[in-house]
Design a protein around this motif. Structure first.
Motif, PDB file in Angstrom:
ATOM      1  N   ALA A 172       7.992  13.096   6.835  1.00 42.62           N
ATOM      2  CA  ALA A 172       9.407  13.000   6.461  1.00 42.62           C
ATOM      3  C   ALA A 172       9.560  12.267   5.133  1.00 42.62           C
ATOM      4  N   ASP A 176      11.307  14.233   2.029  1.00 46.33           N
ATOM      5  CA  ASP A 176      12.623  13.818   1.540  1.00 46.33           C
ATOM      6  C   ASP A 176      12.801  12.331   1.814  1.00 46.33           C
ATOM      7  N   GLU A 178      14.756  10.080   0.599  1.00 42.76           N
ATOM      8  CA  GLU A 178      16.106   9.548   0.754  1.00 42.76           C
ATOM      9  C   GLU A 178      16.628   9.772   2.166  1.00 42.76           C
ATOM     10  N   PHE A 179      16.414  10.977   2.685  1.00 43.98           N
ATOM     11  CA  PHE A 179      16.897  11.257   4.033  1.00 43.98           C
ATOM     12  C   PHE A 179      16.179  10.375   5.054  1.00 43.98           C
ATOM     13  N   ALA A 181      15.041   7.456   4.577  1.00 39.79           N
ATOM     14  CA  ALA A 181      15.612   6.107   4.487  1.00 39.79           C
ATOM     15  C   ALA A 181      16.935   6.033   5.246  1.00 39.79           C
ATOM     16  N   LEU A 182      17.731   7.093   5.160  1.00 38.20           N
ATOM     17  CA  LEU A 182      19.011   7.095   5.875  1.00 38.20           C
ATOM     18  C   LEU A 182      18.806   7.107   7.382  1.00 38.20           C
ATOM     19  N   ARG A 183      17.676   7.626   7.839  1.00 34.78           N
ATOM     20  CA  ARG A 183      17.377   7.614   9.278  1.00 34.78           C
ATOM     21  C   ARG A 183      16.752   6.279   9.683  1.00 34.78           C
ATOM     22  N   GLY A 184      16.822   5.296   8.821  1.00 35.82           N
ATOM     23  CA  GLY A 184      16.329   3.968   9.178  1.00 35.82           C
ATOM     24  C   GLY A 184      14.825   3.811   9.036  1.00 35.82           C
ATOM     25  N   ILE A 185      14.153   4.777   8.401  1.00 37.86           N
ATOM     26  CA  ILE A 185      12.714   4.644   8.163  1.00 37.86           C
ATOM     27  C   ILE A 185      12.523   3.906   6.850  1.00 37.86           C
TER      28      ILE A 185
ATOM     29  N   LEU B  74      27.121   6.158   2.066  1.00 34.61           N
ATOM     30  CA  LEU B  74      25.866   6.203   2.817  1.00 34.61           C
ATOM     31  C   LEU B  74      25.117   4.876   2.765  1.00 34.61           C
ATOM     32  N   LEU B  76      23.536   3.901   0.126  1.00 37.79           N
ATOM     33  CA  LEU B  76      22.431   4.013  -0.826  1.00 37.79           C
ATOM     34  C   LEU B  76      22.736   3.227  -2.096  1.00 37.79           C
ATOM     35  N   SER B  95      24.140   3.946   8.547  1.00 40.04           N
ATOM     36  CA  SER B  95      23.692   5.230   7.996  1.00 40.04           C
ATOM     37  C   SER B  95      23.164   6.158   9.082  1.00 40.04           C
ATOM     38  N   ARG B  96      22.698   5.606  10.189  1.00 40.92           N
ATOM     39  CA  ARG B  96      22.162   6.466  11.239  1.00 40.92           C
ATOM     40  C   ARG B  96      23.248   7.230  11.992  1.00 40.92           C
ATOM     41  N   TYR B 100      23.832  13.681   6.916  1.00 38.80           N
ATOM     42  CA  TYR B 100      24.027  13.891   5.481  1.00 38.80           C
ATOM     43  C   TYR B 100      23.271  15.126   5.019  1.00 38.80           C
ATOM     44  N   VAL B 105      17.418  18.812  -2.532  1.00 36.78           N
ATOM     45  CA  VAL B 105      16.263  18.064  -2.057  1.00 36.78           C
ATOM     46  C   VAL B 105      15.165  18.317  -3.068  1.00 36.78           C
ATOM     47  N   MET B 121      13.589  16.603  11.537  1.00 38.35           N
ATOM     48  CA  MET B 121      13.635  15.305  10.846  1.00 38.35           C
ATOM     49  C   MET B 121      14.932  14.564  11.127  1.00 38.35           C
ATOM     50  N   LEU B 124      14.643  11.781  13.721  1.00 43.23           N
ATOM     51  CA  LEU B 124      13.886  10.548  13.465  1.00 43.23           C
ATOM     52  C   LEU B 124      14.812   9.333  13.539  1.00 43.23           C
ATOM     53  N   GLY B 125      14.220   8.200  13.761  1.00 44.18           N
ATOM     54  CA  GLY B 125      14.950   6.940  13.676  1.00 44.18           C
ATOM     55  C   GLY B 125      15.852   6.669  14.861  1.00 44.18           C
ATOM     56  N   ARG B 176      19.793  19.962  10.004  1.00 44.33           N
ATOM     57  CA  ARG B 176      19.105  18.673  10.050  1.00 44.33           C
ATOM     58  C   ARG B 176      20.124  17.536  10.184  1.00 44.33           C
TER      59      ARG B 176
END
Lengths: 296, 277
Positions: A172, A176, A178-179, A181-185, B74, B76, B95-96, B100, B105, B121, B124-125, B176
């Motif tokens: 991941a 991507d 940035e994405f 990071a947004l998922r908390g990774i 977001l 960022l 953000s979770r 988005y 990409v 993906m 995730l998180g 996603r």
């Protein structure tokens, strides 16, 4: 052929067996990490880390011969240098927004220069063979010992387990950032992890192909595999098989033609990639002429 | 240009979210937010509220600050002055809860990954030790399939992402975002690579999703926006709001200021796009 089998089973030539064992062991890690490196497009970072390894080897050899640290295996120095380089390069890529490649080349040449100076200063005690910098730059399978084999096996396992456990997250972050990071990774942490695993992997084959050429085995098998693979894991599997085949073929060819193993392995890899590219281009042209759909 | 200067509110616009359409606490709240890159201010004194299950379109000229607004939302980017709160907390912490879809990409075109794997993906998180390691469960795969079905990409789920068309890729990226099970869906230029038929399908999809979650759509396509939007927010350094209903030229001109050519261009492009199909 019989000559090769003889050589492989002859107890007087353990180095050939050791080189092949190391090649096969390391191929798994090279397939996995090489795929990440190619997909994330950080080949030049991998190459910079490989060059820095010389600094570590030089320091280890110097400490071993001149300062009585006889327990210090040169590969330990190599791993410390590679990890240090990985962290430096990672931090540079986070903070030096522009001219990242320029700053990374400083790490690269600094490592090599330091390594050569260290090696020059090191004086092997009587009875030990003289230091040959070329053997580190281009590999020398005659120097491979059972200790090397054991170390490579352990680090290989570490790299593979870490890559397997964090596979989805690393994928991941590569795809991507940035994405992710947004998922908390924590993307930066995982990018550093990727660099460190790459650093450990690179050192696995330094003995066989040398620090100047090792990047070829990181990228070429993965790039070859990437031409046909549809999934990241497929690319890894295929790259590992290709890497094993190239190392085995190259080492055996070098024995047969009495050439240095490292350059032989790398030339074989380059030839394989060139052939694949030519076949791919010819195939596309043929499809175009027939008016069929063009595969990528 | 002091912080206390009141934001200009032309007659046809009201202060953001004076509509009071939804109940409860706001999902997103911008409180006098200022942001700039270096010396140049990009956003000035932005006040904005988005309530749960609202459908909001963000429009504005290029370089007007749309993407900056989204990146602040977001988490960022951090505002230089003022506060961005999402679900009552700082934006970064929430953000979770946001799904988005980025406009671009920057992926390697040879990256070997299937549409399904891209959608996954979004899973995730999440909480739990499996998710912490990034391992997908059977439930995750089912959710990813559902999301791909919702955007009409289930038949291509095993296709390599790189082999999909621009519009198909965008739909996979929407899937996603849906996989995050968000309370707020943020789509940056979802109509950029989409033909007119797909556009109406996307339109229906977003309407359906809006029953479950708030949706923020950034778009250049004024035709799309005027059909879809419940609220239209125009970003051009400052933020002004236009209420629902078709956009007339007068309102568009007021929002874009003197840069009427930009608007004409947008429309011309979308008409041309229709003719091509």
């Amino acid at each position: 052929m019989s000559e090769l089998i003889e050589a492989l089973t002859d107890p007087a030539f353990p180095f050939l067996r050791n080189a092949l064992f190391i090649g096969l062991l390391a191929s798994a890690a090279f397939g996995v990490l090489g795929t990440f490196v190619v997909a994330r497009r950080i080949t030049y970072m991998a190459d910079a880390m490989a060059h820095c390894v010389l600094g570590g080897i030089g320091a280890a050899v110097l400490l071993r011969y001149n300062y009585g640290c006889s327990w210090l295996h040169p590969l330990w120095g190599a791993w410390v240098a590679a990890l240090t380089a990985a962290l430096c390069i990672g931090l540079i890529s986070f903070f030096a927004q522009e001219r990242e490649d320029t700053v990374i080349s400083l790490v690269w040449v600094g490592g090599v220069a330091l390594g050569l100076l260290f090696l020059e200063r090191a004086h092997p005690p009587p009875g030990e063979p003289a230091i040959e910098p070329l053997s580190y730059l281009f590999g020398d399978i005659l120097l491979i010992t059972r200790d090397d084999l054991r170390l490579v096996a352990i680090l290989d396992l570490v790299v593979l387990v870490a890559a397997a456990v964090f596979y989805n997250k690393l994928a991941a972050v590569c795809f991507d950032e940035e994405f992710a990071a947004l998922r908390g990774i924590p993307s930066k942490v995982y990018f550093l992890l990727l660099l460190c695993l790459t650093a450990l992997t690179i050192v696995l084959l330094v003995r066989v192909v040398g620090i100047l050429l090792v990047v070829a085995l990181t990228t070429l098998p993965a790039a070859l595999a990437g031409r046909v693979a549809r999934h990241l894991w497929q690319m890894m599997l295929l790259a590992a098989v290709l890497c094993a085949a190239l190392v085995t073929g190259g080492v055996l060819a070098s024995y047969h033609f009495e050439t240095r193993a490292g350059p032989t392995v790398v030339l074989l890899a380059v030839a394989a990639y060139g052939a694949a590219a030519a076949v791919g281009a010819a195939y596309r042209r043929l499809r175009l002429r027939r008016g069929g759909p063009v595969a990528r | 240009m002091s912080e206390s200067s009141p934001s200009h509110t032309p007659d046809s616009f009201s202060v953001p979210n004076a509509s009071g359409a939804s109940e409860g606490r706001p999902l997103v709240e911008f409180d006098r937010v200022w942001f700039g890159y270096g010396e140049r201010p990009v956003l000035e004194d932005v006040c904005l509220r988005i309530m749960p299950r609202q459908l909001v379109c963000v429009i504005g000229p290029n370089g007007g600050g749309k993407t900056t607004l989204i990146r602040l939302l977001l988490g960022l980017l951090q505002p230089q002055r003022g506060q961005v709160r999402v679900m009552g907390g700082p934006a970064r912490a929430a953000s979770r809860a946001i799904g988005y879809m980025p406009q671009h990409v920057r992926f390697d075109p040879l990256f070997p990954i299937s549409a399904m794997e891209v959608a996954l993906m979004g899973r995730l998180g999440r909480r739990g030790w499996r998710s912490r390691l990034g391992w997908y469960s059977r439930d995750d795969r089912k959710k990813a399939r559902d999301a791909l079905a919702a955007v009409g990409m289930i038949d291509q789920s095993d296709e390599p992402f790189a082999s999909l068309s621009g519009g198909q890729r965008q739909r996979v990226l929407i899937a996603r975002a849906l996989c995050c099970e968000p309370e707020l869906l943020v789509l940056d230029e979802p109509t950029a690579n989409v033909d007119s038929m797909m556009e109406s399908q996307l339109f229906a999809t977003l309407r359906a999703l809006n029953d479950r979650m708030a949706v923020v759509v950034v778009s250049h396509d004024l035709g799309f926006v005027s059909n879809l939007a419940e609220r239209v927010i125009c970003v051009n350094r400052r933020v002004v709001e236009h209420h629902s209903g078709p956009l007339d030229d007068e309102a568009v001109q007021a929002m874009y200021g003197s840069s009427m050519r930009v608007v004409d261009h947008c429309r011309a492009v979308s008409h041309e796009g229709c003719r091509h199909e």
